[in-house]
Enzyme design. Structure first.
Site, PDB file in Angstrom:
ATOM      1  N   GLN A   5       0.836  -1.209   0.000  1.00 11.91           N
ATOM      2  CA  GLN A   5       0.000   0.000   0.000  1.00 11.91           C
ATOM      3  C   GLN A   5       0.870   1.259   0.000  1.00 11.91           C
ATOM      4  O   GLN A   5       0.465   2.297  -0.510  1.00 11.91           O
ATOM      5  CB  GLN A   5      -0.930   0.012   1.224  1.00 11.91           C
ATOM      6  CG  GLN A   5      -2.072  -0.973   1.177  1.00 11.91           C
ATOM      7  CD  GLN A   5      -1.706  -2.294   1.827  1.00 11.91           C
ATOM      8  OE1 GLN A   5      -0.541  -2.693   1.837  1.00 11.91           O
ATOM      9  NE2 GLN A   5      -2.701  -2.985   2.360  1.00 11.91           N
ATOM     10  N   ASP A  22      -6.757   1.749  12.125  1.00 10.49           N
ATOM     11  CA  ASP A  22      -7.979   1.027  11.778  1.00 10.49           C
ATOM     12  C   ASP A  22      -8.932   0.950  12.961  1.00 10.49           C
ATOM     13  O   ASP A  22     -10.136   0.761  12.804  1.00 10.49           O
ATOM     14  CB  ASP A  22      -7.647  -0.369  11.264  1.00 10.49           C
ATOM     15  CG  ASP A  22      -6.992  -0.255   9.905  1.00 10.49           C
ATOM     16  OD1 ASP A  22      -5.760  -0.072   9.852  1.00 10.49           O
ATOM     17  OD2 ASP A  22      -7.725  -0.283   8.904  1.00 10.49           O
TER      18      ASP A  22
END
Ligand code: MRU
Length: 325
Positions: A185, A226
């Site tokens: 990512q 997250d």
């Protein structure tokens, strides 16, 4: 060029397919819950805030597609498509709360989730840039991990939104994107976004982070989350914990930028969070090519837990929570 990562267009969800970047920019149209769940699980759409919006839009699709038990089951599949980012379950729950009022009410709630994430990104960018400048001075060299830009949100992003804001202010000394094995990512998505923003950057392997900090080449680590637990533990992309330890050892700030929608006061600590285990093949292969010997086993946690005492500050859209010293 299309600016938002995820959008509702004429009765379907459209996403920028993050598995195709940076080679191709592909907009995919997802018309069914099955297609959206698959996009979430393959990380075609990913990043905590974007997952919240995807989940809410998914319920809007489900409300058009299903009735009765099938609708309940579709909502459950959306909510559990990935376990770690609290935003997904939250976005699904918010939209599902409007099911009794009909599909249009569900869609309006999903659009509100999207709008709130856009507003949060702008607020975090300003607050985070002020904090970085106050802690690190006028030209900080930052290290970031995973992807926290517009691709992970709708537009703007969290930590990368702060990097972009510092650049706009002429107050950024440099940025290192750690590559973020195994799905890259950082090397694929953050690098692509930095290119789009016209910001010079360097990509480093994940394990170089603590060394670069020890060498005095990084002034602060800035990344997303997250899930932020009630005690301040930060659950984020695997590799975050190593960067936090490196920052502590080097004596530099370790900063987390995340919207309030990622703060989960119902989860006491990181130990209570389900960490997603992903397919071993992601670790044993590279770019579709097997790299490990046949028969090799792998362990592939997608996230890790950074204990709250390693976190200098958490910046949300509404507040800055600093470590008690
Ligand atoms: O597995 P991913 O790519 O969805 O993981 C994303 C991250 O860990 C991000 O750092 C996090 O969601 C913050 S995004 C603004």
């Amino acid at each position: 060029m299309r600016r938002s990562t995820i959008e509702w267009v004429d009765g379907a969800v459209e996403i920028i397919d993050q598995t195709a970047l940076p080679v191709r920019t592909v907009v995919r149209r997802l018309s069914t819950v099955d297609e959206l769940v698959a996009a979430i699980q393959t990380l075609a759409v990913r990043g905590a805030p974007a997952l919240g919006v995807a989940g809410a839009f998914g319920v809007a699709l489900a409300a058009r597609q299903y009735r009765g038990d099938a609708l309940t089951e579709a909502v459950l599949r959306l909510r559990t498509a990935r376990p770690t980012a609290v935003n997904l379950a939250r976005g699904v729950a918010r939209a599902a709360d409007r099911l009794a009022d009909g599909p249009e009410a569900v869609l309006q709630e999903a659009l509100a989730v999207r709008d709130e994430e856009i507003a949060s990104s702008a607020a975090m960018a300003a607050r985070g840039a002020d904090l970085v400048t106050s802690l690190c001075g006028p030209s900080p060299r930052l290290l970031t991990h995973c992807n926290t830009g517009g691709l992970a949100a709708v537009v703007g992003g969290t930590a990368l939104g702060v990097v972009a804001e510092l650049h706009r202010r002429g107050a950024l000394g440099g940025v290192v994107a750690s590559e973020t094995r195994p799905l890259l990512q950082g090397a694929r998505l953050t690098a692509w976004e930095l290119d789009q923003l016209g910001i010079a950057y360097q990509v480093a392997v994940d394990s170089a982070g603590p060394f670069l900090m020890a060498q005095g080449m990084v002034d602060a680590v800035i990344l997303g989350a997250d899930r932020i637990c009630a005690n301040g533990d930060v659950v984020n992309k695997v590799g975050t914990y190593a960067h936090a330890l490196g920052a502590q050892r080097a004596g530099i700030p370790f900063l987390v930028v995340a919207p309030e929608s990622t703060v989960d006061t119902e989860t006491p600590s990181g130990a209570d969070v389900k960490i997603e285990d992903r397919d071993a093949e992601e670790v044993l292969s590279f770019n579709g090519q097997r790299t490990a010997p046949a028969g090799a086993a792998a362990v592939n946690p997608a996230f890790d837990i950074t204990p709250h005492d390693l976190v200098t500050a958490i910046v949300t859209d509404r507040r800055t929570i600093s470590r008690q010293s």
